[in-house]
Design a protein around this motif. Sequence first.
Motif: not given
Length: 286
Positions: A62-79
């Motif tokens: 779902d592109p809409k869900v992907a766009a909404e959750t991407l920022p939080d996942i990127l923050v977690g990826l930094w860890l």
Amino acid sequence: MTGTAAAPAPSEVQLGRLAYRRRQTVKSVLVAAGSTVALGLVLTVAITGAPGFDRVRESFFDPKVAAETLPDILVGLWLNIRLLVCCTIGALILGLLIAVLRTLRGPVFFPFRALAIGYTYSFRGAPLIIVLYVLTLGVPGLRLAGTPSVVVLGGIALVITYGAYMAEVFRAGIESVHPSQRAAARSLGLSYRQTMRFVVLPQAVRRVTPPLLNDVVSMQKDVGLISLAGPIDAIRAAQIGVAEHYNFTPYIVAGALFVLMAIPLIAVTDWVTLRSARRQSADGAA
């Protein structure tokens, strides 16, 4: 007499050989492209024609869900990235230390060899997830003063587990150095420590660099297991996104980010492996 002699013109036989090679190269490229397109079409038709394809697409892509959750996942990826860097350095140092301990000679060093053997046997056999649970859930339960955070304890679990694998890789490299080189170094007056530092370890590290990089690639995937202990990394952020949207797309986003993070490391591993193979071929031909 000045100037350089002009290169001789290629013969008719050589020109014909070069033209044949070009035709074969073009033919190979066309065949590879054709077979790739055909396989892609077959897979596309098979997947999109499945009865549940629309439902799977809505649940996982779902592109809409992907766009909404991407920022939080990127923050977690930094860890995850910071954890990977620290754990890689720690596992390499620990693995090298254990490998050196296992290669010590003499009865006086038996206790060190026994400890090193016990460590490698234990943590190569123990599942990483069990080690992770013991350190991140068991150690804090002791309520000791100065207990590190869960992230640090999870990193320690990764270091001691992968350090056991890397120790065996380092030991294989050390054992691969021919004994005559140690004997030559000692005959020149070098001590055991100088022989290991200037003769054995440089050759051993160069020989085992490809398998060590493969271990780092494996660790890059397993840093996501830290989410089981509670820290919000990329996987944990994806889990939260799945719970909020009732959609599995955040998992696909996190998986894609992990793949993108691994591609440069995998490319470097392949390049180092190819370079090492070419060097060994050149040494064998010399």
